[in-house]
Design a protein around this motif. Sequence first.
Motif, PDB file in Angstrom:
ATOM      1  N   UNK A 135      -4.186   8.234   0.309  1.00 55.07           N
ATOM      2  CA  UNK A 135      -3.003   8.910  -0.184  1.00 55.07           C
ATOM      3  C   UNK A 135      -2.535   8.279  -1.485  1.00 55.07           C
ATOM      4  N   UNK A 157       0.840  -1.206   0.000  1.00 56.91           N
ATOM      5  CA  UNK A 157       0.000   0.000   0.000  1.00 56.91           C
ATOM      6  C   UNK A 157       0.871   1.250   0.000  1.00 56.91           C
ATOM      7  N   UNK A 183       5.199   2.349  11.969  1.00 53.23           N
ATOM      8  CA  UNK A 183       4.108   2.688  12.870  1.00 53.23           C
ATOM      9  C   UNK A 183       2.981   1.651  12.794  1.00 53.23           C
ATOM     10  N   UNK A 194      -7.592   3.689  10.801  1.00 53.42           N
ATOM     11  CA  UNK A 194      -7.557   5.077  10.350  1.00 53.42           C
ATOM     12  C   UNK A 194      -6.310   5.330   9.513  1.00 53.42           C
ATOM     13  N   UNK A 195      -5.163   4.825  10.001  1.00 49.50           N
ATOM     14  CA  UNK A 195      -3.913   5.034   9.278  1.00 49.50           C
ATOM     15  C   UNK A 195      -3.930   4.289   7.946  1.00 49.50           C
ATOM     16  N   UNK A 196      -4.514   3.092   7.958  1.00 48.02           N
ATOM     17  CA  UNK A 196      -4.639   2.343   6.702  1.00 48.02           C
ATOM     18  C   UNK A 196      -5.464   3.150   5.702  1.00 48.02           C
ATOM     19  N   UNK A 241       3.473  10.324   6.643  1.00 44.34           N
ATOM     20  CA  UNK A 241       2.612  10.130   5.480  1.00 44.34           C
ATOM     21  C   UNK A 241       2.741  11.305   4.514  1.00 44.34           C
ATOM     22  N   UNK A 298      -5.969   6.362   5.632  1.00 42.35           N
ATOM     23  CA  UNK A 298      -5.218   7.539   5.188  1.00 42.35           C
ATOM     24  C   UNK A 298      -4.206   7.148   4.118  1.00 42.35           C
ATOM     25  N   UNK A 299      -3.493   6.030   4.358  1.00 43.61           N
ATOM     26  CA  UNK A 299      -2.464   5.601   3.404  1.00 43.61           C
ATOM     27  C   UNK A 299      -3.082   5.221   2.063  1.00 43.61           C
ATOM     28  N   UNK A 300      -4.207   4.493   2.112  1.00 44.43           N
ATOM     29  CA  UNK A 300      -4.838   4.062   0.865  1.00 44.43           C
ATOM     30  C   UNK A 300      -5.361   5.269   0.097  1.00 44.43           C
ATOM     31  N   UNK A 316       1.672   4.738  -3.054  1.00 46.06           N
ATOM     32  CA  UNK A 316       1.446   6.169  -2.894  1.00 46.06           C
ATOM     33  C   UNK A 316       2.205   6.946  -3.949  1.00 46.06           C
ATOM     34  N   UNK A 317       1.575   7.989  -4.483  1.00 48.06           N
ATOM     35  CA  UNK A 317       2.255   8.793  -5.500  1.00 48.06           C
ATOM     36  C   UNK A 317       3.322   9.658  -4.832  1.00 48.06           C
TER      37      UNK A 317
END
Lengths: 336, 291
Positions: B143, A26, A307, B135-137, A296, B139-141, A30-31
């Motif tokens: 992103x 994942x 994390x 939540x972080x997952x 991020x 946000x990452x996805x 990310x771009x």
Amino acid sequence: MVGYTARRVAWVVPILLGVATLTFFVSRAMPGDPAKIFAGSQATDTAIAAIRAQFGFDKPLGVQYLDYLAGLARGDLGTSVRTGHGVLDDLMGRFPATIELILAALTVALVIGVPLGVAAGASARRGAERFARGVSTLGVSIPEFWLGLLLIVVFYSSLDIAPAPVGRLDIGVLAPDGVTGLITVDALLAGDLEVLGNAAGHLLLPALALGLPAAAPIIRLSAEATASLLRSDHLFYTRAIGTPPHVVYLKHVLRNIAPIVTTMTALIFGFLVGGAVVVEEVFAWPGVGLYAIDSLHYNDYAAVQGFVLLAAAVYILLFLAVDLVNTYLDPRKRLT
Amino acid sequence: MSGEVSSAAPPRTPRPRRRTGARGLALGVGILATVLLATLLAPLYLPFDPLEANLPDQYLPPGTDGHLFGTDRSGFDVFSRVVYGARYDLLIALIAIAVALVVGVTLGLLAGYRGRATDTVISRLLDVFQAFPLLVLAIAVLGAFGRGIWITGVVIGVVSAPTFVRLVREQTRTIRDRMFVEAARCSGFTEVQIMRRYVLPANLGVIYTQAATSAAWAILLAAALGFVGVGVPAPLPEWGYMISTGTEGLTRGIWWTSVFPGLAIVLLALAFTLIGESLSRWADPRRRRSR
């Protein structure tokens, strides 16, 4: 029991491997190019290429993945592009702040949740039950980060009795050297009341923002446990022989609902390591969640993965511990 | 309770309560219907355009010049944006629930009905997924795959799906070997037919309840994503995003820009929570009786 424990413990590794794999891919999707961000806007292409090679971003994805897993096996979570430090060191440096926040939040949740829940479960009157239900319904409907902002508006902007919502201490106040890394505890151990007061002041609002919503499930659970306990033969008899109410509640009720509330609290702890992220952002609380959000924004792969792994590991291990303890205490569960 | 227990009554006599949660349901549905109507009819009655900035009117306090909730940094009318924003948060919740239902119920039925290898694979995947800080997952996805209403809804739906899988799986396992399912098997129904006609209906109570609860959660998660800045793209009045832009003036005493959108979130989440709680009492007769 030994076999069961071994089987459960053995499952931790493949689950963490799954988490690591999913996060790896994942975050690579990310771009944006972390090497470019690291190098800055003035960097030449050769400089960017050098950084890319340094962090291994130029290798094929499969090789990067294997390198990452090999690193994990050695306890190496990689290097943060943003801070330049090892991710494990970064995380361990910030984890105490998160733990302190979560422990404080859980204290808030328990201090409010258990008495309210027991009172609601014990009361024959509808009012008490309805009040507790209302509080917990409201609790699960409030976004923590907004509650945090609300607390800032009231206690900092308007009343000016809370410190500025930035970090764990006022600027200029030094954290005591301590073993735990929890500033409040370290200050207490060092006997430094000034630092203790300062740190507690900074801790209070974020702990309330996180803890008040967390009280909701605890209220509900202890209300239901208390109500069903009071209907049991055991408590019926206890009350029938004339045991005074404070003994009934302090000794019999609290002792009997303690295991289930403890279980719930442990699970909330595990959940909050990942769930505290936005509250940490609101209060600029320098914990692992804020680290993850900042990373991020920089496409700092290794840091984000680190994390996620940390949060997942804490959650899994707590879940496992709770499960094993409960199984040990209640042999009926071993069959399933 | 103590007053009601006579020597003749056995101790487990249920308290004489008839609470089916009808009032909570009515309240929840009422709030939801009002919000829905208010936001859909918004263009007809809103005094200001929610997407029109008016810089000279920056940070007007609530009540000035017809701005009921005041204005924000860009001079946007906060009331118009809060009302208008409801459609985005509702749409996200709707998409999320649809995705969570399709994915979660299907996998839950398969795992619970088939058992064996299918169950093992799905359950282990679930273990991995549930360990994630969701939540972080999310946000990452987001992103990785860009921002927008649809993608936000889908991501929230995917991270909500595991709860459905677990619930449906457990429920299905308890009815898999019941007589009526066995009878259907003997009558030569296919597996899909049995799941659809006999197993799924027995799950509906749990599913409806969880759908409402998950909708509340979807609203909160969407707001958190918007707040962090990865949810709905910028000019659209999504509540979480409004709160995050509203925080700029917070320490200077400008509270209305972030307080009102937050109240809207609480109201909508509360509506779904109330509906979910009422449905859970309705779906589980044991709880209906005891409290």
